[in-house]
Design a protein around this motif. Structure first.
Motif, PDB file in Angstrom:
ATOM      1  N   ALA A  97      44.670  42.755  54.943  1.00 39.80           N
ATOM      2  CA  ALA A  97      44.804  42.978  56.384  1.00 39.80           C
ATOM      3  C   ALA A  97      43.485  42.715  57.089  1.00 39.80           C
ATOM      4  CB  ALA A  97      45.282  44.405  56.647  1.00 39.80           C
ATOM      5  N   GLY A  98      42.700  41.769  56.561  1.00 38.14           N
ATOM      6  CA  GLY A  98      41.393  41.481  57.124  1.00 38.14           C
ATOM      7  C   GLY A  98      40.322  42.345  56.485  1.00 38.14           C
ATOM      8  N   GLN A  99      39.081  41.881  56.578  1.00 38.27           N
ATOM      9  CA  GLN A  99      37.986  42.565  55.910  1.00 38.27           C
ATOM     10  C   GLN A  99      37.807  43.999  56.412  1.00 38.27           C
ATOM     11  OE1 GLN A  99      36.491  39.708  54.130  1.00 38.27           O
ATOM     12  NE2 GLN A  99      35.992  41.224  52.593  1.00 38.27           N
ATOM     13  N   SER A 100      38.151  44.255  57.665  1.00 38.70           N
ATOM     14  CA  SER A 100      38.008  45.610  58.191  1.00 38.70           C
ATOM     15  C   SER A 100      39.319  46.386  58.150  1.00 38.70           C
ATOM     16  CB  SER A 100      37.484  45.565  59.632  1.00 38.70           C
ATOM     17  OG  SER A 100      38.351  44.809  60.458  1.00 38.70           O
ATOM     18  N   GLY A 101      40.347  45.823  57.503  1.00 30.40           N
ATOM     19  CA  GLY A 101      41.649  46.482  57.423  1.00 30.40           C
ATOM     20  C   GLY A 101      41.700  47.540  56.345  1.00 30.40           C
ATOM     21  N   THR A 102      42.885  48.120  56.161  1.00 32.79           N
ATOM     22  CA  THR A 102      43.026  49.246  55.235  1.00 32.79           C
ATOM     23  C   THR A 102      43.933  48.951  54.053  1.00 32.79           C
ATOM     24  OG1 THR A 102      44.825  50.172  56.574  1.00 32.79           O
ATOM     25  CG2 THR A 102      42.586  50.938  57.050  1.00 32.79           C
ATOM     26  N   ALA A 103      44.392  47.718  53.876  1.00 29.77           N
ATOM     27  CA  ALA A 103      45.270  47.379  52.748  1.00 29.77           C
ATOM     28  C   ALA A 103      44.612  46.289  51.911  1.00 29.77           C
ATOM     29  CB  ALA A 103      46.633  46.902  53.249  1.00 29.77           C
ATOM     30  N   PHE A 104      44.763  46.375  50.600  1.00 30.31           N
ATOM     31  CA  PHE A 104      44.205  45.351  49.721  1.00 30.31           C
ATOM     32  C   PHE A 104      45.103  45.150  48.505  1.00 30.31           C
ATOM     33  CE2 PHE A 104      42.088  49.350  48.435  1.00 30.31           C
ATOM     34  CZ  PHE A 104      42.285  49.376  47.060  1.00 30.31           C
ATOM     35  N   GLY A 105      44.967  43.980  47.915  1.00 27.32           N
ATOM     36  CA  GLY A 105      45.532  43.704  46.607  1.00 27.32           C
ATOM     37  C   GLY A 105      44.398  43.618  45.597  1.00 27.32           C
ATOM     38  N   TRP A 106      44.721  43.785  44.326  1.00 25.91           N
ATOM     39  CA  TRP A 106      43.657  43.769  43.329  1.00 25.91           C
ATOM     40  C   TRP A 106      44.198  43.284  41.992  1.00 25.91           C
ATOM     41  CZ3 TRP A 106      44.273  46.449  38.823  1.00 25.91           C
ATOM     42  CH2 TRP A 106      45.268  47.452  38.809  1.00 25.91           C
ATOM     43  N   SER A 107      43.311  42.786  41.154  1.00 25.89           N
ATOM     44  CA  SER A 107      43.640  42.477  39.763  1.00 25.89           C
ATOM     45  C   SER A 107      42.369  42.587  38.941  1.00 25.89           C
ATOM     46  CB  SER A 107      44.237  41.074  39.628  1.00 25.89           C
ATOM     47  OG  SER A 107      43.291  40.095  39.983  1.00 25.89           O
ATOM     48  N   ILE A 108      42.509  42.823  37.655  1.00 21.81           N
ATOM     49  CA  ILE A 108      41.356  42.876  36.766  1.00 21.81           C
ATOM     50  C   ILE A 108      40.997  41.451  36.363  1.00 21.81           C
ATOM     51  CG2 ILE A 108      40.543  43.578  34.479  1.00 21.81           C
ATOM     52  CD1 ILE A 108      41.950  46.213  34.845  1.00 21.81           C
ATOM     53  N   LEU A 109      39.764  41.061  36.665  1.00 19.56           N
ATOM     54  CA  LEU A 109      39.272  39.737  36.305  1.00 19.56           C
ATOM     55  C   LEU A 109      38.833  39.692  34.852  1.00 19.56           C
ATOM     56  CD1 LEU A 109      38.225  36.872  37.340  1.00 19.56           C
ATOM     57  CD2 LEU A 109      35.995  38.019  37.567  1.00 19.56           C
ATOM     58  N   LEU A 110      38.067  40.718  34.429  1.00 17.83           N
ATOM     59  CA  LEU A 110      37.540  40.765  33.065  1.00 17.83           C
ATOM     60  C   LEU A 110      37.723  42.149  32.477  1.00 17.83           C
ATOM     61  CD1 LEU A 110      33.987  39.121  33.554  1.00 17.83           C
ATOM     62  CD2 LEU A 110      36.121  37.951  32.998  1.00 17.83           C
ATOM     63  N   LEU A 111      38.176  42.201  31.228  1.00 14.01           N
ATOM     64  CA  LEU A 111      38.015  43.379  30.378  1.00 14.01           C
ATOM     65  C   LEU A 111      36.919  43.006  29.394  1.00 14.01           C
ATOM     66  CD1 LEU A 111      41.643  44.619  29.510  1.00 14.01           C
ATOM     67  CD2 LEU A 111      40.004  45.663  31.078  1.00 14.01           C
ATOM     68  N   CYS A 112      35.746  43.612  29.548  1.00 16.17           N
ATOM     69  CA  CYS A 112      34.568  43.148  28.831  1.00 16.17           C
ATOM     70  C   CYS A 112      34.577  43.590  27.376  1.00 16.17           C
ATOM     71  CB  CYS A 112      33.316  43.645  29.536  1.00 16.17           C
ATOM     72  SG  CYS A 112      33.142  43.004  31.222  1.00 16.17           S
ATOM     73  N   GLY A 113      33.713  42.956  26.613  1.00 14.57           N
ATOM     74  CA  GLY A 113      33.556  43.250  25.200  1.00 14.57           C
ATOM     75  C   GLY A 113      33.225  41.998  24.423  1.00 14.57           C
ATOM     76  N   ASN A 114      33.187  42.145  23.115  1.00 15.68           N
ATOM     77  CA  ASN A 114      32.937  41.034  22.207  1.00 15.68           C
ATOM     78  C   ASN A 114      34.257  40.641  21.566  1.00 15.68           C
ATOM     79  OD1 ASN A 114      32.146  39.227  20.265  1.00 15.68           O
ATOM     80  ND2 ASN A 114      30.585  40.539  19.348  1.00 15.68           N
ATOM     81  N   PRO A 115      34.843  39.493  21.929  1.00 14.86           N
ATOM     82  CA  PRO A 115      36.163  39.127  21.396  1.00 14.86           C
ATOM     83  C   PRO A 115      36.222  39.095  19.881  1.00 14.86           C
ATOM     84  CG  PRO A 115      35.526  37.652  23.175  1.00 14.86           C
ATOM     85  CD  PRO A 115      34.322  38.481  22.858  1.00 14.86           C
ATOM     86  N   ALA A 116      35.065  38.907  19.228  1.00 16.88           N
ATOM     87  CA  ALA A 116      35.066  38.853  17.772  1.00 16.88           C
ATOM     88  C   ALA A 116      35.405  40.199  17.139  1.00 16.88           C
ATOM     89  CB  ALA A 116      33.706  38.374  17.271  1.00 16.88           C
ATOM     90  N   VAL A 117      35.148  41.278  17.860  1.00 11.34           N
ATOM     91  CA  VAL A 117      35.383  42.612  17.285  1.00 11.34           C
ATOM     92  C   VAL A 117      36.241  43.504  18.175  1.00 11.34           C
ATOM     93  CG1 VAL A 117      33.298  42.608  15.871  1.00 11.34           C
ATOM     94  CG2 VAL A 117      33.173  43.416  18.226  1.00 11.34           C
TER      95      VAL A 117
END
Length: 684
Positions: free
Chosen positions: A532-552
């Motif tokens: 709803a614009g940068q000064s609005g009150t609604a947003f959507g979201w998603s997780i970009l990264l779940l961090c860690g070492n993929p090998a372990v």
């Protein structure tokens, strides 16, 4: 002062990866070991607050409310072997590099990609003025430190002037480590003398820069026009609705408008009008703390007889047990603003932006012209905030416009974030396994704490909402997050990126789709889109990264990019953007099962390489990467290297960064002790 004197052993079995118990003690007062500050189950807290607690009892206003009262070049480091799948990255003329392999945590080296070199711009103890001596490790004084570059540099910006050959460096200083600044002593007078030096080592350094041409290394100028040191004794002006109220008055400041010093400064941001913001984070550890009311306990759960650095022994305002200074902690925990262009200006603390353990604040101008600042409260299970100014930004480069813009953060509305996932609760298992729709995502709302500059929280005045912001946020059901640290809007897209460093106390009973991993030791990054614009009150979201070492770590996630082609990354702390809109992440903690040194990582956000984490550099042993600045068009990167060799002692250093001299050499101005420094990296 010795390691046993400061009781570091309780953290020894708690930390993971390369995070040091020394860091935990001096940086945040072993906050993870103490009782949980946020004990609210948010809906239930509303019932308790309204039915069982009076407003004055809750906030502890009975007694408190009545108080009337010259550059050493480092040897360029060879690159580590390129990481698997780490082919060249970057646009032509920009930062082309092969991702380096992770560097084991015992390596005391600053590592950059092939084709690049590095050197410090300025180090702890370097003089800003010709009247001040260079660091004399064996003869440090408060007076000298007040004119030298401070300790443990964190937020950083390199602000070039129009020519590109002159500029200014702005850096804050978060905390100090006595064990590698001084040899052990039990002499009371000497400990008090050192405490005065520690006070002077906090705050900010502002220094003039010069260089021969674009893309070449900077050098700092002694006696530069804009050179300035701000310390724990520099006077700040309080602005906004809480200024001048009983909650911030003390025996030393009956007006409640003038605060000495800034402490615990962590991340920050540079505003569109050219000032620099910084967050006062772990301020509670600087006080002998009463913690006998709900308002106090929400910032430090248990009382303390003495502060981390025993400042109260040399300055009574740090003893909050004293009735005259019971409000002194209320004068810290704010966003501070300094003007690097005017070394005579009075820096400010903005109460309209709320009081909590600010990691920092980053401003973007909204579609309607208002300034919007995003902020994280860096403690386990605390919240994400947004401030929207009342006034609008004036882009004109005139004195009138500048005066107007300098007031933007003094008035406005404060919001806290509430997240909702869009997957069934049964699919959020705590392991990090993706739900059936293939994403951790959902929607959210910015819940107002103030509107039109006034409180909207029943039973709390505006000043109470702003001084005890955590309590206000509890009452509206804000979402408990996994240590929200740096929060920055992407200047190219307006999307907001939230670094959630970790939360080892996240349990199966408390997971949600925005914080989906139990015992989250590696942290994650959320991408937030204002709907709803940068000064609005609604947003959507998603997780970009779940961090860690993929090998372990099986359930890492890199926006769908193949895991075998990414650099391992853990504990995201600060973020930045390059001119192409790519995300850069600095870390504070190595992957949990294999100890690597911290580093700086690039992450494309668009196209087929979205989510491809590539390590650009690694900092030395026991250090943290802070304040990244990316000038990719010039092929340059800047970082603040904080607490190198923090587990060592004066007699047995574990790092010799950045000078790498094996012994004390006062004749050259080089010392064997590690020195927190601002480093520049450029194409060789």
């Amino acid at each position: 002062m010795t390691i046993t004197d400061i009781q570091l052993l309780p953290m020894a079995d708690h930390v993971r990866g390369k995070r040091s118990p020394v860091t935990c003690h001096f940086k945040c007062g072993n906050a993870c070991l103490g009782p949980e500050c946020n004990t609210s189950s948010n809906p239930a807290f509303r019932e308790i607050a309204s039915a069982a607690l009076s407003r004055r009892a809750l906030l502890g206003l009975g007694a408190a409310g009545a108080v009337g009262i010259a550059l050493a070049a480092a040897t360029p480091t060879g690159a580590a072997v390129a990481a698997p799948g780490g082919g060249a990255s970057g646009a032509p003329g920009g930062l082309l590099f092969d991702a380096i392999s992770p560097v084991p945590k015992i390596v005391d080296d600053f590592t950059v990609p092939a084709g690049y070199t590095w050197a410090p711009i300025i180090r702890w103890g370097d003089p800003l003025f010709s009247s001040v001596p260079a660091l004399d490790f064996d003869n440090q004084t408060p007076e000298a430190q007040a004119g030298q570059f401070g300790y443990n540099c964190d937020y950083l910006d390199i602000i070039a002037d129009r020519s590109g050959r002159t500029g200014v460096l702005v850096n804050n200083h978060e905390y100090v480590n006595p064990g590698i600044m001084f040899p052990p002593t039990s002499d009371t007078a000497e400990l008090d003398r050192r405490a005065a030096i520690f006070k002077a080592a906090h705050g900010f350094s502002v220094v003039e820069l010069r260089r021969s041409k674009l893309g070449r290394p900077w050098r700092y100028l002694v006696d530069g026009r804009r050179n300035r040191r701000i310390t724990a004794d520099t006077v700040f002006e309080l602005t906004g609705p809480a200024a001048g109220t009983d909650l911030v008055k003390t025996a030393e400041d009956g007006e409640g408008r003038w605060v000495k010093g800034t402490l615990g400064n962590c991340a920050g941001g540079t505003t569109p009008w050219g000032t620099v913001l910084s967050g006062e984070e772990n301020f509670d550890g600087y006080f002998a703390w009463a913690a006998d009311t709900a308002g106090q306990k929400r910032y430090r759960a248990t009382p303390s007889a003495k502060s981390t650095y025993t400042f109260e022994r040399i300055d009574p305002r740090f003893d909050a047990h004293d009735a005259g200074f019971v409000n002194e902690p209320n004068r810290f925990g704010w966003i501070v603003e300094i003007d690097p262009e005017d070394p005579s200006s009075t820096p400010r603390k903005h109460t309209a932006m709320g009081r909590f353990k600010h990691e920092g604040a980053n401003v973007i101008i909204a579609e309607d012209g208002r300034a919007v600042a995003y902020m994280g409260d860096d403690q386990t299970n605390d919240y994400l905030y947004k401030f929207v100014s009342k006034g609008t930004y004036d882009p004109k480069n005139t004195p009138v416009a500048r005066r107007k813009n300098l007031g933007l953060l003094s008035e406005g509305d404060l919001y806290v974030a509430k997240f909702a996932g869009n997957s069934p609760a049964a699919e959020i298992t705590g392991t990090g396994a993706l739900p059936a729709d293939g994403l951790f995502d959902g929607t959210g709302q910015w819940i107002p704490l103030t509107q039109d500059g006034e409180s909207v929280i029943p039973g709390m005045t505006t000043q109470e909402v702003l001084v005890f912001t955590r309590l206000a946020a509890d009452t509206v059901g804000a979402t408990k997050m996994d240590r929200p640290e740096d929060v920055q809007p992407n200047p190219k897209t307006g999307k907001v990126y939230v670094a959630l460093t970790n939360n080892s106390s996240r349990t199966l009973a408390t997971i949600d789709e925005a914080n989906p991993v139990t015992g989250n030791r590696n942290g994650h990054i959320i991408e937030l889109t204002e709907t709803a614009g940068q000064s609005g009150t609604a947003f959507g979201w998603s997780i970009l990264l779940l961090c860690g070492n993929p090998a372990v770590d099986q359930n890492t996630y890199f926006a769908g990019f193949p895991k075998e082609l990414v650099s391992p990354i853990s504990c995201p702390d600060n973020v930045a953007f390059d001119s192409e809109g790519n995300l850069w992440i600095s870390t504070d903690g190595a992957p949990s099962k294999i100890g690597f040194n911290d580093g700086l990582f690039k992450v494309p956000l668009e196209g087929p390489e979205r989510g491809r984490v590539q390590q650009f550099l690694s900092v030395p042993r026991e250090a943290e990467t802070c304040g990244p600045v990316i000038h990719d068009k010039e092929g340059m990167v800047f970082v603040a290297v904080q607490h190198p060799g923090e587990e060592g002692t004066v007699g047995a250093p574990t790092s010799y960064f950045p000078d790498y001299v094996p012994s004390h050499r006062p004749d050259t101005g080089l010392v064997a002790a590690p020195r927190p420094s601002v480093v520049q990296v450029w194409r060789a």
